[in-house]
Every structure is written in C-alpha cells, then in structure tokens.
Design an enzyme around this catalytic site. Structure first.
Site, PDB file in Angstrom:
ATOM      1  N   GLU A   1     -19.912  -4.600  -9.697  1.00 26.99           N
ATOM      2  CA  GLU A   1     -18.707  -5.101  -9.029  1.00 26.99           C
ATOM      3  C   GLU A   1     -18.681  -6.606  -9.259  1.00 26.99           C
ATOM      4  O   GLU A   1     -19.722  -7.272  -9.175  1.00 26.99           O
ATOM      5  CB  GLU A   1     -18.771  -4.793  -7.537  1.00 26.99           C
ATOM      6  CG  GLU A   1     -17.458  -4.972  -6.811  1.00 26.99           C
ATOM      7  CD  GLU A   1     -16.693  -3.665  -6.627  1.00 26.99           C
ATOM      8  OE1 GLU A   1     -15.597  -3.714  -6.066  1.00 26.99           O
ATOM      9  OE2 GLU A   1     -17.199  -2.612  -7.045  1.00 26.99           O
TER      10      GLU A   1
ATOM     11  N   CYS B   1     -14.237  -3.400 -10.426  1.00 22.99           N
ATOM     12  CA  CYS B   1     -15.353  -2.456 -10.361  1.00 22.99           C
ATOM     13  C   CYS B   1     -15.758  -1.991 -11.760  1.00 22.99           C
ATOM     14  O   CYS B   1     -16.571  -1.077 -11.906  1.00 22.99           O
ATOM     15  CB  CYS B   1     -15.014  -1.259  -9.474  1.00 22.99           C
ATOM     16  SG  CYS B   1     -13.567  -0.316 -10.015  1.00 22.99           S
TER      17      CYS B   1
ATOM     18  N   GLU C   1       0.877  -1.184   0.000  1.00 25.34           N
ATOM     19  CA  GLU C   1       0.000   0.000   0.000  1.00 25.34           C
ATOM     20  C   GLU C   1       0.909   1.227   0.000  1.00 25.34           C
ATOM     21  O   GLU C   1       1.973   1.208   0.617  1.00 25.34           O
ATOM     22  CB  GLU C   1      -0.920  -0.008   1.219  1.00 25.34           C
ATOM     23  CG  GLU C   1      -1.788   1.226   1.393  1.00 25.34           C
ATOM     24  CD  GLU C   1      -2.622   1.554   0.167  1.00 25.34           C
ATOM     25  OE1 GLU C   1      -2.508   2.696  -0.313  1.00 25.34           O
ATOM     26  OE2 GLU C   1      -3.358   0.672  -0.317  1.00 25.34           O
TER      27      GLU C   1
END
Length: 367
Positions: free
Chosen positions: A359, A325, A240
């Site tokens: 999604e 998505c 991240e």
C-alpha cells in the site's frame, strides 16, 4: 524471546525489501525517499472470512482453499487475525456444533472486529433461514456476549438477511491527538489493518496540513479519509455509490460533530457531468457545486488503478493525494500525472506483512 527477536528481524527484512521495491518503481518520477510505516507483524487483520467444512454428524471446521490448486486447509488459528477473532473462532464453533438450526447448511463465517473491542459475526447459509433460526441465533449471541462483550450476529442466505440488533460495529481510531468514531457496516469495505489505517490517516492529515480551499474525494466509503482530513479544508465534497457506505458516512459525520463534509451518492462519472453542467441530478437539489473551490482531490482506487478518463480529470486539480493498493498501476497512472504534477511526498504502508502486497501514498503538486 529468541523467536520474538527472530520474528522481528524477519519482519524488518521484508519491510526493507518492500521499501527498496517501491523506491525503484518511483525512481523514474523523481520521487523523494518513501516514508515507511511498519505494521504489527501479527494479529493486525480486523476482519476475516472462512469457509465451513462439515465432517460426519457434528464436526465443523474453518477451512481455506488454495486459489490455484483448490487444496483445502484446516484453520485452527489465524495469526494474522485480531486477538479477538482468534478468541472467538473456537468458542463460536463449539456453540454452533450443538445446535442443528445454526449448523445445518452453514457454509461460511465472516468476522469483523475493531480496536475498540467490538465484533460482528455473519453466518452464511445454503438454505432459507426459517423462524427457528432467530431465537437460536439470539441465544448464541447472548452466550458470546457473556464471554466477549459487544458481539452481534447477522444471518444471510440467498436474497435474505436477518439482523438481530446491529449490522455494524463502532470503531474508534486515533488520528494525531483526535479520536474519531467510525460505523463499519457488515459486508461493506473497511480498511482491514486498523493500526495501519490510523497511520495512513495521520500521514494524509500531515501532507494536507497547509492546503487552501476545499477537498474532493471520489468513492469515500464510510468517510474514512474525508472525516480525518476535514479539519485541513474549508469544506469537503465526497462521492460514494454504495447505499450502506453512504449511510455509515452520514452517521460518522454526525457522531464526530463534523460540519463541513457533504456526501453525494453518485459515481465519479456522474459527478464530473454535474460539475461541468452537462447533466442535472435531483439528488443535488439544494447543493451549489459551483460554490466549491476544490483545489485538492483524493483518490483511493482499486487494484486496477484509475482509468484514463479519471486520470485526465484529476490532472485539473492543484494537489492530488493518491492512495494506492497496487504500485504497478500507480506507476502507470503516474506516467500521465507527472506530466503536470511533481511528487512532493510519498509513503509505504505495510498493510499486509509477509505478503507481496504494498500500500502506498503519493502527494502530487502541480508544476
């Protein structure tokens, strides 16, 4: 009663149409029939952002703008928003209207709520917040807490942020027979539909139940998937780049007493360089990347999908869990991925009912 039945029928119809659409899109890749996960038809959004419109001396309104025509719409209630957001909306404006310090140059209000009943309200201003703002905001927070429980308030202006107590909420999600706690930080990404997030985590846990070795997740956010899936793997390595998300992920690892997840603050490109021994990073001191046996990779890219370099990189893994998505960019990536992998399972998650948004999840296994 008739309205409820009518609404349910409309919901099922739009869900069926999405299922058909996803089935058609995945057909060229010999995908199995998608597993379908329904949402609550209303009050499913745990976060919302509203612009504030000033009229006259005292009047304030929540508004939204049409992105194409720029037409202004007054928002008196927000049926897609959580029950707590809808309860907070009128009371918050009522309290702000009577306070010049809180009202002056206020242009946006953001809400972040949880299934566990907490709320974080961000007040955004076109002015520098002076010393009078904090006591006024503290009084506002006390009034809201008296009525609504655990509510926190954050003030933001250009290059300025004032946090009264907390800039996060603590969410509790039910994943199978486990309850996991997640710190969700203001102005950071979290899954907007918490009920659907629980179903996504449940499905991801189920498809990876028989996995061997370790898991790699790229761009893990606050550890949403990594923590839920940790029990299925020896170890989890997650990357991240956003500092607040890394901090939240570390908190979530500790509070859930999970001891096999390692968060690395680096981009996917940097991780690939480190894994291939092309470059050394000080932040990896004490971490032996070569000791990891990452047979499985999890990717959850933005609407643009994965770039060609990342697609090529993830093809090296035995199993790929791809959360998407945008089914169009997913299918574009699958044209390459399905040269080396088969789709073993797939799912439709109705994240945003009554919209075109879809999604989906795809579980790919090497041929």
């Amino acid at each position: 009663m008739t309205n409820a039945v009518h609404s349910d029928a409309l919901y099922q119809q739009q869900l069926h149409e999405k299922q058909q659409r996803l089935t058609q899109l995945l057909a060229p890749f010999q995908a199995p029939e998608p597993e379908v996960f329904a949402s609550a038809p209303s009050h499913y959004r745990m976060r919302a952002e509203f612009r504030i419109w000033h009229e006259g001396v005292d009047e304030l309104y929540y508004v939204m703008f049409n992105s194409e025509t720029k037409q202004r719409y007054y928002v008196h209630e927000f049926p897609t928003g959580s029950q707590l957001i809808n309860r907070l909306m009128p009371r918050l404006l009522e309290l702000i209207r009577g306070n010049h310090t809180l009202k002056y140059k206020l242009f946006q209000i953001d809400f972040l709520t949880t299934l566990s009943g907490e709320a974080l309200i961000s007040l955004l201003y076109h002015k520098t917040l002076n010393e009078a703002w904090q006591p006024a905001a503290t009084e506002l927070r006390q009034a809201l807490r008296a009525e609504f429980g655990e509510v926190d308030v954050v003030g933001r202006a250009h290059k300025q942020k004032i946090v009264l107590e907390r800039e996060y909420v603590l969410e509790q999600l039910q994943v199978g027979d486990r309850t996991l706690e997640y710190m969700q930080v203001e102005n950071s990404f979290t899954q907007p539909n918490a009920g659907m997030n629980q179903q996504m985590l449940g499905w991801a846990t189920d498809v990876t139940a028989d996995c061997q070795g370790d898991l790699l997740e790229l761009y893990c956010g606050n550890g949403n998937f990594s923590l839920a899936l940790a029990k299925n793997f020896n170890r989890v390595l997650a990357t991240e780049i956003a500092k607040p998300s890394v901090h939240a992920a570390q908190h979530n690892i500790a509070v859930n007493k999970i001891d096999n997840v390692q968060i690395l603050r680096m981009s996917a490109e940097e991780f690939t360089q480190a894994m291939n021994g092309e470059r050394e990073f000080n932040r990896l001191k004490g971490i032996d990347l070569q000791s990891y046996q990452c047979n499985t990779i999890l990717v959850d890219p933005p609407r643009a999908g994965l770039d060609p370099a990342t697609v090529a990189m993830i093809q090296a893994y035995e199993q790929i869990l791809y959360i998407s998505c945008n089914p169009e960019t997913l299918c574009d990536n699958l044209k390459t991925l399905c040269q080396t992998h088969n789709i073993a399972r797939c799912a439709l998650f109705d994240q945003f009912p009554f919209t075109h948004h879809m999604e989906s999840g795809v579980w790919l296994v090497r041929k």
